[in-house]
Design a protein around this motif. Structure first.
Motif, mmCIF file in Angstrom:
data_model
loop_
_atom_site.group_PDB
_atom_site.id
_atom_site.type_symbol
_atom_site.label_atom_id
_atom_site.label_comp_id
_atom_site.label_asym_id
_atom_site.label_seq_id
_atom_site.Cartn_x
_atom_site.Cartn_y
_atom_site.Cartn_z
ATOM 1 N N ALA A 8 0.832 -1.202 0.000
ATOM 2 C CA ALA A 8 0.000 0.000 0.000
ATOM 3 C C ALA A 8 0.867 1.252 0.000
ATOM 4 C CB ALA A 8 -0.938 -0.011 1.203
ATOM 5 N N ALA A 9 2.000 1.205 0.710
ATOM 6 C CA ALA A 9 2.886 2.367 0.766
ATOM 7 C C ALA A 9 3.453 2.700 -0.608
ATOM 8 C CB ALA A 9 4.025 2.106 1.749
ATOM 9 N N VAL A 10 3.762 1.667 -1.402
ATOM 10 C CA VAL A 10 4.273 1.892 -2.759
ATOM 11 C C VAL A 10 3.229 2.615 -3.600
ATOM 12 C CG1 VAL A 10 4.976 0.758 -4.896
ATOM 13 C CG2 VAL A 10 5.869 -0.051 -2.706
ATOM 14 N N VAL A 11 1.977 2.147 -3.522
ATOM 15 C CA VAL A 11 0.901 2.764 -4.303
ATOM 16 C C VAL A 11 0.620 4.173 -3.788
ATOM 17 C CG1 VAL A 11 -1.495 2.554 -5.042
ATOM 18 C CG2 VAL A 11 -0.083 0.507 -4.792
ATOM 19 N N THR A 12 0.677 4.355 -2.468
ATOM 20 C CA THR A 12 0.449 5.678 -1.886
ATOM 21 C C THR A 12 1.486 6.671 -2.387
ATOM 22 O OG1 THR A 12 -0.515 4.708 0.099
ATOM 23 C CG2 THR A 12 0.287 6.959 0.274
ATOM 24 N N SER A 13 2.741 6.267 -2.379
ATOM 25 C CA SER A 13 3.806 7.148 -2.865
ATOM 26 C C SER A 13 3.602 7.479 -4.348
ATOM 27 C CB SER A 13 5.165 6.487 -2.651
ATOM 28 O OG SER A 13 6.210 7.306 -3.115
ATOM 29 N N LEU A 14 3.263 6.461 -5.147
ATOM 30 C CA LEU A 14 3.019 6.685 -6.572
ATOM 31 C C LEU A 14 1.860 7.651 -6.775
ATOM 32 C CD1 LEU A 14 3.369 6.018 -9.594
ATOM 33 C CD2 LEU A 14 1.871 4.037 -9.231
ATOM 34 N N ALA A 15 0.773 7.454 -6.029
ATOM 35 C CA ALA A 15 -0.403 8.304 -6.187
ATOM 36 C C ALA A 15 -0.093 9.742 -5.785
ATOM 37 C CB ALA A 15 -1.553 7.754 -5.346
ATOM 38 N N ARG A 16 0.573 9.903 -4.676
ATOM 39 C CA ARG A 16 0.835 11.253 -4.167
ATOM 40 C C ARG A 16 1.686 12.056 -5.143
ATOM 41 N NH1 ARG A 16 4.660 13.611 -0.505
ATOM 42 N NH2 ARG A 16 3.701 15.293 0.704
ATOM 43 N N TYR A 17 2.763 11.465 -5.637
ATOM 44 C CA TYR A 17 3.652 12.216 -6.516
ATOM 45 C C TYR A 17 3.083 12.349 -7.925
ATOM 46 C CZ TYR A 17 6.975 12.170 -2.734
ATOM 47 O OH TYR A 17 7.574 12.373 -1.515
ATOM 48 N N THR A 18 2.280 11.391 -8.363
ATOM 49 C CA THR A 18 1.612 11.525 -9.658
ATOM 50 C C THR A 18 0.606 12.669 -9.620
ATOM 51 O OG1 THR A 18 1.879 9.171 -10.157
ATOM 52 C CG2 THR A 18 0.171 10.357 -11.372
ATOM 53 N N LEU A 19 -0.140 12.784 -8.541
ATOM 54 C CA LEU A 19 -1.116 13.865 -8.415
ATOM 55 C C LEU A 19 -0.436 15.231 -8.433
ATOM 56 C CD1 LEU A 19 -3.481 12.314 -5.723
ATOM 57 C CD2 LEU A 19 -4.121 12.905 -8.072
ATOM 58 N N ARG A 20 0.657 15.352 -7.743
ATOM 59 C CA ARG A 20 1.364 16.641 -7.735
ATOM 60 C C ARG A 20 1.894 16.987 -9.124
ATOM 61 N NH1 ARG A 20 3.102 18.762 -2.475
ATOM 62 N NH2 ARG A 20 4.588 20.014 -3.693
ATOM 63 N N ALA A 21 2.498 15.990 -9.787
ATOM 64 C CA ALA A 21 3.042 16.255 -11.119
ATOM 65 C C ALA A 21 1.933 16.551 -12.114
ATOM 66 C CB ALA A 21 3.866 15.051 -11.585
ATOM 67 N N ALA A 22 0.837 15.798 -12.067
ATOM 68 C CA ALA A 22 -0.269 16.013 -12.997
ATOM 69 C C ALA A 22 -0.920 17.368 -12.779
ATOM 70 C CB ALA A 22 -1.305 14.903 -12.836
ATOM 71 N N ALA A 23 -1.006 17.818 -11.529
ATOM 72 C CA ALA A 23 -1.614 19.118 -11.244
ATOM 73 C C ALA A 23 -0.775 20.260 -11.798
ATOM 74 C CB ALA A 23 -1.787 19.286 -9.731
ATOM 75 N N VAL A 24 0.532 20.103 -11.806
ATOM 76 C CA VAL A 24 1.403 21.154 -12.348
ATOM 77 C C VAL A 24 1.303 21.212 -13.865
ATOM 78 C CG1 VAL A 24 3.822 21.853 -12.614
ATOM 79 C CG2 VAL A 24 2.985 21.070 -10.397
ATOM 80 N N SER A 25 1.242 20.035 -14.507
ATOM 81 C CA SER A 25 1.247 20.012 -15.968
ATOM 82 C C SER A 25 -0.109 20.367 -16.572
ATOM 83 C CB SER A 25 1.677 18.630 -16.474
ATOM 84 O OG SER A 25 0.745 17.641 -16.058
ATOM 85 N N ASP A 26 -1.192 19.986 -15.946
ATOM 86 C CA ASP A 26 -2.538 20.250 -16.488
ATOM 87 C C ASP A 26 -3.525 20.310 -15.328
ATOM 88 O OD1 ASP A 26 -4.774 20.587 -18.003
ATOM 89 O OD2 ASP A 26 -4.538 18.759 -19.202
ATOM 90 N N PRO A 27 -3.675 21.480 -14.690
ATOM 91 C CA PRO A 27 -4.454 21.569 -13.448
ATOM 92 C C PRO A 27 -5.962 21.601 -13.659
ATOM 93 C CG PRO A 27 -3.568 23.711 -13.999
ATOM 94 C CD PRO A 27 -3.033 22.771 -15.031
ATOM 95 N N VAL A 28 -6.478 20.561 -14.302
ATOM 96 C CA VAL A 28 -7.929 20.367 -14.416
ATOM 97 C C VAL A 28 -8.265 19.143 -13.586
ATOM 98 C CG1 VAL A 28 -9.845 19.877 -15.977
ATOM 99 C CG2 VAL A 28 -7.974 21.378 -16.720
ATOM 100 N N PRO A 29 -9.096 19.274 -12.535
ATOM 101 C CA PRO A 29 -9.271 18.178 -11.587
ATOM 102 C C PRO A 29 -9.612 16.833 -12.211
ATOM 103 C CG PRO A 29 -10.208 20.172 -10.673
ATOM 104 C CD PRO A 29 -9.766 20.510 -12.073
ATOM 105 N N ALA A 30 -10.551 16.776 -13.146
ATOM 106 C CA ALA A 30 -10.898 15.497 -13.753
ATOM 107 C C ALA A 30 -9.732 14.927 -14.544
ATOM 108 C CB ALA A 30 -12.124 15.646 -14.646
ATOM 109 N N THR A 31 -8.955 15.811 -15.185
ATOM 110 C CA THR A 31 -7.789 15.365 -15.949
ATOM 111 C C THR A 31 -6.698 14.841 -15.031
ATOM 112 O OG1 THR A 31 -8.283 16.998 -17.664
ATOM 113 C CG2 THR A 31 -6.073 16.069 -17.655
ATOM 114 N N VAL A 32 -6.520 15.486 -13.907
ATOM 115 C CA VAL A 32 -5.524 15.035 -12.932
ATOM 116 C C VAL A 32 -5.842 13.611 -12.482
ATOM 117 C CG1 VAL A 32 -4.604 15.403 -10.617
ATOM 118 C CG2 VAL A 32 -4.918 17.350 -12.150
ATOM 119 N N LEU A 33 -7.104 13.338 -12.171
ATOM 120 C CA LEU A 33 -7.484 11.991 -11.749
ATOM 121 C C LEU A 33 -7.332 10.992 -12.890
ATOM 122 C CD1 LEU A 33 -10.574 12.475 -9.403
ATOM 123 C CD2 LEU A 33 -8.138 12.407 -8.857
#
Length: 398
Positions: free
Chosen positions: A211-236
């Motif tokens: 779970a920690a591996v997936v948590t780390s992946l999710a957390r950093y993916t969300l931050r990177a996706a928000a910077v590149s294209d900050p549209v909430p549905a697109t980020v998810l």
């Protein structure tokens, strides 16, 4: 040898070579009789003990003290003492752990005559107890080490402190259900360009290292996706793709996530919030007028389950005195004292309505006290994140 021959052993032979030690003493403790087994264990000759030594002379210093203060008085009162652990001192100075049982033999008039004592060799038992203690200490050490590792890993998965947002009060809390395992809850709040801010909260399936591996992946993916294209549905959607590519087993890694953008409205009138939800419990909006309700985001699918997951969006305006609360399902799924019932969505909404209006720090503080009140009924980690727009100073005084 015929079986009948085995029955021809004399009583004296059985006494002398019994698998345990036998000892008879006078009432003053002087040794009157001892069997060969005990003599062999201790390395004494019979004439060295019989008529010359007391039973207490065979004990270690600590054993003598216990014999005089506990064993002997109890034997006089009860007439029998059973299963007492003592240590004998052999002729060569070595120690022999034994289990001792003593019985006072009486005459026909009920008067005490002598004391009969049976001694069982406890060396194997003592070795077992030492190994058991060593194993327990090792297990406690391993558990403490695992707890330290879990705590260290958990700290890397949640922000140590949230960055201040101008014009917004923010508070967060991570409530651990267990110190032994890493949970899958996560949250964050961070700045974007042009004075905008992003935040998210999620809950990964399962616990522990996977779970920690997936948590780390999710957390950093969300931050990177928000910077590149900050549209909430697109980020998810980008997180969904990352988890789908990460999947290497029959059960894919998945999580629930709620992601939002904060845009200041200017002139201290609050923030415009855009939320996208992927199967996460809905946020609660506590209004300045004392009302509270869920922010509906129906239909949002779990993140990471299917390649083309759909996510829903909702908008909210946070005005002065309003508070937006995000949480994970450890709160609503906590067991209450009422026959193990779950706390539930309705109870949380009633709680929020009784709490409103409030600030982010007060909301998190009050909800933390609620989580503590569940005790062992809280069997899942719970994360809390609250954001509130302060009232103007004139409103606060009124």
């Amino acid at each position: 040898m015929p079986p009948s021959a085995l029955l021809e052993d004399s009583a004296e032979d059985l006494y002398e070579n019994a698998p345990c030690g036998y000892l008879s003493t006078l009432l003053d403790g002087r040794i009157a009789k001892v069997n060969g087994t005990l003599l062999k264990w201790l390395g004494y000759r019979r004439e060295e003990l019989v008529g010359h030594k007391l039973f207490s002379d065979l004990l270690t210093i600590g054993g003598r003290l216990y014999h005089e203060t506990h064993y002997s008085p109890l034997l006089r009162m009860q007439g029998e003492v059973s299963g007492i652990a003592l240590e004998l001192k052999a002729a060569d100075g070595s120690r022999l752990p034994v289990m001792v049982t003593s019985v006072v033999k009486q005459d026909s008039d009920g008067e005490p005559l002598l004391i009969r004592t049976t001694l069982l060799d406890a060396r194997d038992r003592r070795t077992y107890e030492r190994e058991l203690l060593r194993a327990r200490q090792q297990a406690e050490h391993d558990r403490a080490r695992a707890q330290r590792l879990a705590a260290t890993l958990q700290r890397t998965l949640i922000p140590p402190a949230l960055q201040p947002v101008p014009g917004l009060d923010v508070a967060a809390r991570y409530h651990f259900a267990s110190s032994d395992e890493v949970g899958g809850d996560f949250y964050d709040l961070f700045p974007l360009a042009a004075g905008h801010w992003a935040f998210f909260m999620g809950d990964v399936r399962g616990k522990g290292a996977d779970a920690a591996v997936v948590t780390s992946l999710a957390r950093y993916t969300l931050r990177a996706a928000a910077v590149s294209d900050p549209v909430p549905a697109t980020v998810l959607a980008n997180l969904n793709t990352a988890l789908d590519q990460h999947s290497q087993e029959d059960e894919p890694p998945f999580c629930t996530v709620i992601f939002g953008l904060l845009a200041p409205q200017g002139d201290d009138v609050g923030f415009h919030v855009v939320l996208a939800s992927g199967g996460h419990p809905p946020a609660v909006l506590l209004r300045s007028d004392g009302n509270a309700d869920y922010v509906s985001t129906p239909g949002g699918q779990l993140v990471g389950v299917v390649p083309d997951a759909q996510f829903t969006t909702a908008t909210v305006d946070l005005r002065p005195g309003d508070t937006l609360l995000l949480y994970t399902d450890g709160l609503t799924e906590a067991r209450t004292p009422r026959a193990g019932e779950r706390y539930g969505d309705e109870a949380l909404l009633d709680f929020a309505r009784a709490l409103a209006p409030t600030s982010a720090p007060d909301a998190v503080r009050t909800l933390t006290a609620l989580l503590d009140s569940f005790g062992e009924g809280l069997d899942d980690d719970t994360a809390l994140l609250a954001m509130s727009v302060p009232r103007p100073a004139t409103d606060a005084r009124t």
